[in-house]
Scaffold this motif. Sequence first.
Motif, PDB file in Angstrom:
ATOM      1  N   UNK A  95     -38.120   0.534 -26.668  1.00 56.43           N
ATOM      2  CA  UNK A  95     -39.034   1.662 -26.605  1.00 56.43           C
ATOM      3  C   UNK A  95     -38.410   2.819 -27.377  1.00 56.43           C
ATOM      4  N   UNK A  96     -39.258   3.669 -27.970  1.00 57.15           N
ATOM      5  CA  UNK A  96     -38.790   4.772 -28.790  1.00 57.15           C
ATOM      6  C   UNK A  96     -39.501   6.057 -28.371  1.00 57.15           C
ATOM      7  N   UNK A  97     -38.877   7.204 -28.682  1.00 52.46           N
ATOM      8  CA  UNK A  97     -39.474   8.479 -28.314  1.00 52.46           C
ATOM      9  C   UNK A  97     -38.972   9.588 -29.214  1.00 52.46           C
ATOM     10  N   UNK A  98     -39.727  10.694 -29.227  1.00 51.90           N
ATOM     11  CA  UNK A  98     -39.320  11.943 -29.863  1.00 51.90           C
ATOM     12  C   UNK A  98     -39.187  13.023 -28.793  1.00 51.90           C
ATOM     13  N   UNK A  99     -38.122  13.817 -28.894  1.00 49.02           N
ATOM     14  CA  UNK A  99     -37.896  14.989 -28.067  1.00 49.02           C
ATOM     15  C   UNK A  99     -37.617  16.175 -28.983  1.00 49.02           C
ATOM     16  N   UNK A 100     -37.716  17.392 -28.438  1.00 47.80           N
ATOM     17  CA  UNK A 100     -37.370  18.569 -29.223  1.00 47.80           C
ATOM     18  C   UNK A 100     -36.683  19.599 -28.342  1.00 47.80           C
ATOM     19  N   UNK A 101     -35.902  20.476 -28.981  1.00 55.70           N
ATOM     20  CA  UNK A 101     -35.198  21.521 -28.258  1.00 55.70           C
ATOM     21  C   UNK A 101     -35.087  22.764 -29.127  1.00 55.70           C
ATOM     22  N   UNK A 102     -35.573  23.886 -28.611  1.00 61.58           N
ATOM     23  CA  UNK A 102     -35.445  25.178 -29.271  1.00 61.58           C
ATOM     24  C   UNK A 102     -34.233  25.911 -28.711  1.00 61.58           C
ATOM     25  N   UNK A 103     -33.642  26.847 -29.475  1.00 60.16           N
ATOM     26  CA  UNK A 103     -32.474  27.583 -28.976  1.00 60.16           C
ATOM     27  C   UNK A 103     -32.750  28.273 -27.645  1.00 60.16           C
ATOM     28  N   UNK A 104     -31.847  28.092 -26.681  1.00 61.37           N
ATOM     29  CA  UNK A 104     -31.981  28.720 -25.381  1.00 61.37           C
ATOM     30  C   UNK A 104     -32.978  28.068 -24.456  1.00 61.37           C
TER      31      UNK A 104
ATOM     32  N   UNK B 109     -34.693  24.250 -22.670  1.00 64.24           N
ATOM     33  CA  UNK B 109     -34.360  22.880 -22.288  1.00 64.24           C
ATOM     34  C   UNK B 109     -35.021  21.897 -23.245  1.00 64.24           C
ATOM     35  N   UNK B 110     -34.468  20.687 -23.283  1.00 69.51           N
ATOM     36  CA  UNK B 110     -35.051  19.628 -24.090  1.00 69.51           C
ATOM     37  C   UNK B 110     -36.439  19.263 -23.567  1.00 69.51           C
ATOM     38  N   UNK B 111     -37.389  19.075 -24.467  1.00 71.59           N
ATOM     39  CA  UNK B 111     -38.780  18.820 -24.122  1.00 71.59           C
ATOM     40  C   UNK B 111     -39.234  17.476 -24.676  1.00 71.59           C
ATOM     41  N   UNK B 112     -39.917  16.699 -23.847  1.00 70.98           N
ATOM     42  CA  UNK B 112     -40.514  15.444 -24.296  1.00 70.98           C
ATOM     43  C   UNK B 112     -41.679  15.727 -25.226  1.00 70.98           C
ATOM     44  N   UNK B 113     -41.761  14.969 -26.329  1.00 74.86           N
ATOM     45  CA  UNK B 113     -42.823  15.135 -27.314  1.00 74.86           C
ATOM     46  C   UNK B 113     -43.761  13.931 -27.339  1.00 74.86           C
ATOM     47  N   UNK B 114     -43.213  12.718 -27.539  1.00 74.64           N
ATOM     48  CA  UNK B 114     -44.046  11.522 -27.666  1.00 74.64           C
ATOM     49  C   UNK B 114     -43.214  10.274 -27.413  1.00 74.64           C
ATOM     50  N   UNK B 115     -43.881   9.201 -26.946  1.00 76.27           N
ATOM     51  CA  UNK B 115     -43.214   7.924 -26.717  1.00 76.27           C
ATOM     52  C   UNK B 115     -44.061   6.794 -27.264  1.00 76.27           C
ATOM     53  N   UNK B 116     -43.422   5.646 -27.556  1.00 79.76           N
ATOM     54  CA  UNK B 116     -44.130   4.480 -28.069  1.00 79.76           C
ATOM     55  C   UNK B 116     -43.438   3.212 -27.584  1.00 79.76           C
ATOM     56  N   UNK B 117     -44.228   2.235 -27.147  1.00 83.41           N
ATOM     57  CA  UNK B 117     -43.721   0.964 -26.646  1.00 83.41           C
ATOM     58  C   UNK B 117     -43.191   0.104 -27.795  1.00 83.41           C
ATOM     59  N   UNK B 118     -42.393  -0.923 -27.484  1.00 82.21           N
ATOM     60  CA  UNK B 118     -41.818  -1.765 -28.557  1.00 82.21           C
ATOM     61  C   UNK B 118     -42.842  -2.326 -29.543  1.00 82.21           C
ATOM     62  N   UNK B 119     -44.002  -2.744 -29.046  1.00 80.76           N
ATOM     63  CA  UNK B 119     -45.033  -3.315 -29.910  1.00 80.76           C
ATOM     64  C   UNK B 119     -45.846  -2.261 -30.645  1.00 80.76           C
ATOM     65  N   UNK B 120     -45.764  -1.005 -30.223  1.00 82.37           N
ATOM     66  CA  UNK B 120     -46.589   0.053 -30.765  1.00 82.37           C
ATOM     67  C   UNK B 120     -47.945   0.184 -30.100  1.00 82.37           C
ATOM     68  N   UNK B 121     -48.264  -0.698 -29.172  1.00 80.24           N
ATOM     69  CA  UNK B 121     -49.581  -0.719 -28.546  1.00 80.24           C
ATOM     70  C   UNK B 121     -49.825   0.479 -27.639  1.00 80.24           C
TER      71      UNK B 121
END
Length: 118
Positions: free
Chosen positions: A33-42, A44-56
């Motif tokens: 499984x894969x995902x994107x997260x982001x963090x701005x200065x000052x 906390x880390x924020x969840x952005x998007x996730x995707x299953x192994x198959x992409x489904x």
Amino acid sequence: QVQLVESGGGLVQAGDSLRLSCAASGLTISSYKMAWFRQAPGKVREFVARIAPSGENTGYGDSVKGRFTISRDNAKNTMYLQMNSLKPEDTAVYYCAAGMEDIGYNTWGQGTQVTVSS
């Protein structure tokens, strides 16, 4: 030597689009499984998007739903984040991550900077 390397960040204006890439080496992403997260200065880390192994199956954080699209090309061992209608509040360092499907994300990239001006 397991690595995830992000690319595609930059400086854009509000309303513009940008596509981020995450290239993997030392692992075959079709098993993860894969995902994107982001963090701005000052902040906390924020969840952005996730995707299953198959992409489904995919999922998105509320702040980006309808504007961002996550995808993967397992043949190229790469995943992507298409970002449209960018806003100044999207400014952050964006990270990609990978993990086995039934556990947490344990492999992370170094991040790529996205800056959106008003």
